[in-house]
Write a protein that holds these residues in place. Structure first.
Motif, PDB file in Angstrom:
ATOM      1  N   ALA A  89       0.828  -1.205   0.000  1.00 28.06           N
ATOM      2  CA  ALA A  89       0.000   0.000   0.000  1.00 28.06           C
ATOM      3  C   ALA A  89       0.860   1.251   0.000  1.00 28.06           C
ATOM      4  CB  ALA A  89      -0.931  -0.010   1.219  1.00 28.06           C
ATOM      5  N   GLY A  90       1.914   1.258   0.795  1.00 22.50           N
ATOM      6  CA  GLY A  90       2.804   2.420   0.811  1.00 22.50           C
ATOM      7  C   GLY A  90       3.494   2.628  -0.519  1.00 22.50           C
ATOM      8  N   MET A  91       3.890   1.525  -1.167  1.00 18.94           N
ATOM      9  CA  MET A  91       4.546   1.620  -2.472  1.00 18.94           C
ATOM     10  C   MET A  91       3.608   2.233  -3.512  1.00 18.94           C
ATOM     11  SD  MET A  91       6.027  -1.486  -4.845  1.00 18.94           S
ATOM     12  CE  MET A  91       4.359  -2.092  -5.160  1.00 18.94           C
ATOM     13  N   ALA A  92       2.368   1.766  -3.550  1.00 13.27           N
ATOM     14  CA  ALA A  92       1.410   2.309  -4.515  1.00 13.27           C
ATOM     15  C   ALA A  92       1.102   3.768  -4.214  1.00 13.27           C
ATOM     16  CB  ALA A  92       0.132   1.476  -4.506  1.00 13.27           C
ATOM     17  N   ALA A  93       0.951   4.101  -2.931  1.00 13.18           N
ATOM     18  CA  ALA A  93       0.580   5.464  -2.551  1.00 13.18           C
ATOM     19  C   ALA A  93       1.685   6.467  -2.832  1.00 13.18           C
ATOM     20  CB  ALA A  93       0.198   5.505  -1.065  1.00 13.18           C
ATOM     21  N   LEU A  94       2.941   6.064  -2.685  1.00  8.88           N
ATOM     22  CA  LEU A  94       4.017   7.050  -2.880  1.00  8.88           C
ATOM     23  C   LEU A  94       4.070   7.562  -4.316  1.00  8.88           C
ATOM     24  CD1 LEU A  94       7.081   6.331  -4.289  1.00  8.88           C
ATOM     25  CD2 LEU A  94       6.994   4.564  -2.536  1.00  8.88           C
ATOM     26  N   PHE A  95       3.608   6.734  -5.277  1.00  2.15           N
ATOM     27  CA  PHE A  95       3.577   7.174  -6.674  1.00  2.15           C
ATOM     28  C   PHE A  95       2.284   7.905  -7.028  1.00  2.15           C
ATOM     29  CE2 PHE A  95       6.429   3.347  -7.075  1.00  2.15           C
ATOM     30  CZ  PHE A  95       7.583   4.058  -7.379  1.00  2.15           C
ATOM     31  N   ALA A  96       1.284   7.855  -6.141  1.00  3.29           N
ATOM     32  CA  ALA A  96      -0.021   8.469  -6.431  1.00  3.29           C
ATOM     33  C   ALA A  96      -0.080   9.884  -5.885  1.00  3.29           C
ATOM     34  CB  ALA A  96      -1.141   7.615  -5.852  1.00  3.29           C
ATOM     35  N   VAL A  97       0.872  10.699  -6.261  1.00  6.57           N
ATOM     36  CA  VAL A  97       0.938  12.084  -5.766  1.00  6.57           C
ATOM     37  C   VAL A  97      -0.196  12.894  -6.393  1.00  6.57           C
ATOM     38  CG1 VAL A  97       2.366  14.144  -5.578  1.00  6.57           C
ATOM     39  CG2 VAL A  97       3.432  11.879  -5.539  1.00  6.57           C
ATOM     40  N   VAL A 178       0.216  -0.683  -8.275  1.00  7.90           N
ATOM     41  CA  VAL A 178      -1.018  -1.378  -7.906  1.00  7.90           C
ATOM     42  C   VAL A 178      -1.077  -2.745  -8.587  1.00  7.90           C
ATOM     43  CG1 VAL A 178      -3.526  -1.335  -8.139  1.00  7.90           C
ATOM     44  CG2 VAL A 178      -2.316   0.723  -7.420  1.00  7.90           C
ATOM     45  N   ALA A 179      -0.639  -2.808  -9.841  1.00 10.54           N
ATOM     46  CA  ALA A 179      -0.724  -4.055 -10.606  1.00 10.54           C
ATOM     47  C   ALA A 179       0.124  -5.170  -9.996  1.00 10.54           C
ATOM     48  CB  ALA A 179      -0.305  -3.802 -12.054  1.00 10.54           C
ATOM     49  N   VAL A 180       1.291  -4.818  -9.429  1.00 10.13           N
ATOM     50  CA  VAL A 180       2.161  -5.868  -8.877  1.00 10.13           C
ATOM     51  C   VAL A 180       1.932  -6.076  -7.379  1.00 10.13           C
ATOM     52  CG1 VAL A 180       3.938  -5.539 -10.620  1.00 10.13           C
ATOM     53  CG2 VAL A 180       4.077  -4.269  -8.469  1.00 10.13           C
TER      54      VAL A 180
END
Length: 446
Positions: A89-97, A178-180
């Motif tokens: 979740a943190g990985m996906a969120a960090l790119f969703a600026v 999100v995909a991975v």
């Protein structure tokens, strides 16, 4: 009770999910900051380094508290199950600026969620590594477990290094993450399910944090091995950091050999990367077998000698226009790298047994936190060291992908990814022979 094949392989599967995250953060975070958010490279580098330092601070805490956890699932599983979700979740969120934020807002968003993802990573990685010390006390089983682990880790490297950047280019960084994410979470959760009936050390470690780490530091053989593994990691990380430059300036496809079409389709970097990983994957069974036949330490030393020889060979043939020959060399280098990947991870749990036998303290999490510290530090230093070498030689920056470099800069790149790593590995070989071996023989009685 002996571990089943499914338990050994199931334990190793978790590292596939872990490594996908590691590769994503190494490949994409810096370029996302500089190429998408427009953050100056100096500030972007500071941000990634600051989060890495934060990661190192959290390691001993997670290691200690996972040692003290009580649950019907064991000490490690709750941390890993929750950590997998936090990490993804943190990985996906960090790119969703969000759009429209000022530069300071962009940085705050990335730092916050990169930190969250890193905490999740630590919650998984340290308890996972500690499991090798509590699921079995059989050195041969640990070698087999580590072989499965590094085989799955190599698959994770291929996924993270080949699939995710392509997804990011086509669907955006956030959607690629999100995909991975199901792959990351699924690998870890399936691993927990596969090992749910594996033996566990039910004993906790009701001792203060300071005392736990005092016991770790007093295990001299372990501390020396952890330091030497950090030295080995610095050599490998220098090669990894320099490979993208080597693919541009030292390995040029002449267009008339067997793999020219593959190099054109995948890029030279992807071809060399894939060749290296394939060599690592196919080597795992060999290093397990050799470790069982001649001992783990002797097998590791043999692998490092092979690695040094190949690096010297690469120095003699680079620059090259034959991508086929270079791919073959990188397969062999990956084969040698398999010894570095696998054997130290099978050695250090044996040394944890020594402290447990002497003190009764089951503090595998504390040991794993110290073990990972040296690896993380080396991975952080390698790009800085390479950059300083290249800068001193007059390396020219460019936004065009490639620029004519001075001969001194090319020579420095040539040396920095071959002879310097080889020299560092020689230092680690001497340390293993002269310092670690006597300590390990005294501690393990063999």
């Amino acid at each position: 009770m002996a571990l089943s094949l499914g338990q050994k392989a199931g334990w190793g599967l978790a590292d596939m999910g872990i490594v996908v995250f590691v590769v994503v953060k190494q490949l994409l975070v810096l370029v996302f900051l500089t190429s998408v958010l427009g953050v100056p490279v100096g500030i972007a580098g500071f941000v990634t380094t600051a989060v890495l330092i934060f990661d190192m601070i959290t390691d001993p805490l997670v290691g200690h508290y996972s040692d003290r956890t009580h649950s019907r699932f064991g000490r490690r599983a709750p941390w890993m199950a929750v950590g997998a979700v936090v990490m993804a979740a943190g990985m996906a969120a960090l790119f969703a600026v969000p759009d429209g934020l000022p530069l300071a807002g962009d940085l705050a968003w990335v730092i916050a969620f990169f930190g969250v993802a890193t905490i999740g990573f630590t919650m998984v990685a340290i308890p996972f590594s500690a499991q090798a010390g509590e699921m079995t006390q059989d050195p041969r089983e640990r070698s087999a477990m580590t072989g499965w682990r590094m085989g799955f880790a190599s698959v994770g490297i291929l996924i993270g290094g080949a699939l995710v950047p392509g997804l990011a280019a086509n669907m955006g960084y956030a959607m690629a993450a999100v995909a991975v994410s199901p792959l990351i979470i699924g690998a870890i959760w399936i691993s927990l399910f596969a090992t749910r009936k594996a033996p566990r050390l039910a004993q906790d470690a009701p001792i203060p944090l300071k005392e736990a780490y005092r016991l770790v530091f007093n295990n001299r053989a372990f501390m020396v091995l952890a330091a030497l593994y950090g030295v080995m990691t610095l050599a490998i990380a220098l090669i990894t950091a320099g490979l993208p430059f080597a693919a541009i300036y030292l390995i040029v496809d002449a267009g008339d050999n067997a793999l020219s079409g593959v190099a054109e389709a995948l890029t030279t970097l992807s071809l060399m990367f894939a060749a290296f990983v394939v060599g690592s994957i196919v080597s795992q069974a060999f290093w397990v077998r050799l470790s069982n036949q001649i001992g783990k330490l002797a097998a590791l030393q043999g692998g490092l000698v092979l690695y040094v020889t190949l690096l010297c060979g690469l120095f003699s043939v680079l620059p090259s226009v034959n991508v086929t020959a270079m791919a073959g060399m990188f397969v062999l280098a990956g084969f040698a790298n398999g010894s570095y990947q696998q054997i130290p991870w099978a050695l250090y749990p044996d040394l944890m047994d020594v402290t447990r036998a002497k003190t009764g303290a089951a503090i595998e999490g504390a040991f794993s936190a110290v073990w990972l510290f040296g690896q993380k530090l080396a991975n952080a230093l390698a790009p800085l060291v390479l950059g300083l070498f290249l800068q001193a030689a007059g390396w020219l920056e460019t936004t065009a992908g490639v620029v004519t470099q001075e001969p001194s800069a090319i020579t420095m790149l040539h040396v920095a990814i071959t002879l310097i790593p080889a020299a560092i590995l020689v230092v680690s070989l001497l340390g293993l022979a002269l310092v670690y071996r006597p300590l390990a023989q005294a501690a393990l009685g063999r």
